[in-house]
Design an enzyme around this catalytic site. Structure first.
Site, PDB file in Angstrom:
ATOM      1  N   SER A  42      -2.976  -8.351   2.732  1.00  0.00           N
ATOM      2  CA  SER A  42      -3.310  -7.784   3.903  1.00  0.00           C
ATOM      3  C   SER A  42      -3.833  -9.294   4.382  1.00  0.00           C
ATOM      4  O   SER A  42      -3.477  -9.698   5.760  1.00  0.00           O
ATOM      5  CB  SER A  42      -4.534  -6.782   4.204  1.00  0.00           C
ATOM      6  OG  SER A  42      -4.022  -5.729   3.776  1.00  0.00           O
ATOM      7  N   LYS A  54     -20.384  -3.698  11.653  1.00  0.00           N
ATOM      8  CA  LYS A  54     -19.772  -4.785  11.821  1.00  0.00           C
ATOM      9  C   LYS A  54     -18.197  -4.455  12.265  1.00  0.00           C
ATOM     10  O   LYS A  54     -17.543  -3.985  11.889  1.00  0.00           O
ATOM     11  CB  LYS A  54     -19.673  -5.232  10.410  1.00  0.00           C
ATOM     12  CG  LYS A  54     -20.792  -5.848   9.739  1.00  0.00           C
ATOM     13  CD  LYS A  54     -20.379  -6.548   8.421  1.00  0.00           C
ATOM     14  CE  LYS A  54     -21.275  -6.179   7.242  1.00  0.00           C
ATOM     15  NZ  LYS A  54     -20.468  -6.496   6.120  1.00  0.00           N
ATOM     16  N   ARG A  58      -2.459  -6.409  -8.355  1.00  0.00           N
ATOM     17  CA  ARG A  58      -1.328  -7.502  -8.221  1.00  0.00           C
ATOM     18  C   ARG A  58      -1.400  -8.461  -9.405  1.00  0.00           C
ATOM     19  O   ARG A  58      -0.450  -8.965  -9.760  1.00  0.00           O
ATOM     20  CB  ARG A  58      -1.447  -8.085  -6.912  1.00  0.00           C
ATOM     21  CG  ARG A  58      -0.949  -7.200  -5.931  1.00  0.00           C
ATOM     22  CD  ARG A  58      -1.238  -7.676  -4.509  1.00  0.00           C
ATOM     23  NE  ARG A  58      -2.678  -7.472  -4.448  1.00  0.00           N
ATOM     24  CZ  ARG A  58      -3.307  -7.646  -3.312  1.00  0.00           C
ATOM     25  NH1 ARG A  58      -2.662  -8.057  -2.166  1.00  0.00           N
ATOM     26  NH2 ARG A  58      -4.897  -7.377  -3.306  1.00  0.00           N
ATOM     27  N   HIS A  97       0.837  -1.253  -0.061  1.00  0.00           N
ATOM     28  CA  HIS A  97      -0.067   0.067  -0.100  1.00  0.00           C
ATOM     29  C   HIS A  97       0.867   1.507   0.023  1.00  0.00           C
ATOM     30  O   HIS A  97       0.545   2.262  -0.626  1.00  0.00           O
ATOM     31  CB  HIS A  97      -0.813  -0.168   1.425  1.00  0.00           C
ATOM     32  CG  HIS A  97      -2.005  -1.063   1.290  1.00  0.00           C
ATOM     33  ND1 HIS A  97      -2.228  -1.797   2.323  1.00  0.00           N
ATOM     34  CD2 HIS A  97      -2.771  -1.446   0.313  1.00  0.00           C
ATOM     35  CE1 HIS A  97      -3.159  -2.845   2.327  1.00  0.00           C
ATOM     36  NE2 HIS A  97      -3.699  -2.519   0.882  1.00  0.00           N
TER      37      HIS A  97
END
Ligand code: ADP
Length: 151
Positions: free
Chosen positions: A130, A42, A92, A18
């Protein structure tokens, strides 16, 4: 007109991949707004939201052209709010492409002034996600090589 880009994502956690996209984004845009999507109903993050905001803000404390915001609305609406005319995203692989393609079409439909700009990952960061970092961290593995800050 200033070129302002939102860089939206979960950033759970914010990785060196990132960071690379932000750095390269700054060569194109006047300002990059790292926008952490968070649904308040959430509590589904692995890394604490405030902790992550603090870490990212600290990384860019000397750069007035990078800002961090938390949001819980359509990315296209957030862009209008911040007068952002670009979305910055990283790519990616083809899986990213399939996903990004549909989001990008929808965002354009919702806000036709919003142009999505994709940067292809730098090879040294191509394998960082991540998701994998969360999995390794959960079972006590060392992830410091992949994060631009201490956790
Ligand atoms: P999301 O939860 O929306 O997938 P992420 O926080 O995982 O968001 O990522 C935000 C953006 O950063 C996405 O465009 C993603 O493709 C990109 N990204 C994530 N990891 C990398 C990496 N290693 N190299 C380049 N881009 C990346």
């Amino acid at each position: 007109m200033k070129k302002i880009a939102l860089f939206p994502g979960s950033f759970d956690p914010f990785t060196k991949g990132h960071q690379d996209i932000v750095q390269r984004g700054l060569n194109i845009f006047d300002k990059v707004i790292i926008s952490i999507g968070h649904n308040t109903s959430k509590k589904n993050r692995y890394f604490d939201l405030d902790l992550m905001v603090g870490k990212i803000e600290d990384l860019y404390k000397d750069n007035p052209n990078v800002k961090v915001v938390i949001y819980n609305e359509l990315t296209s609406s957030l862009a209008k709010k911040h007068q952002a005319n670009f979305l910055l995203r990283g790519l990616r692989n083809t899986t990213d492409f399939e996903y990004e393609n549909t989001i990008s079409q929808m965002n354009r439909y919702l806000n036709e002034e919003l142009e999505t700009v994709f940067l292809i990952t730098s090879p040294q960061f191509a394998a960082i996600s991540s998701t994998i970092i969360r999995e390794v961290h959960r079972y006590g593995g060392d992830v410091k090589e992949f994060l631009p800050y201490e956790i």
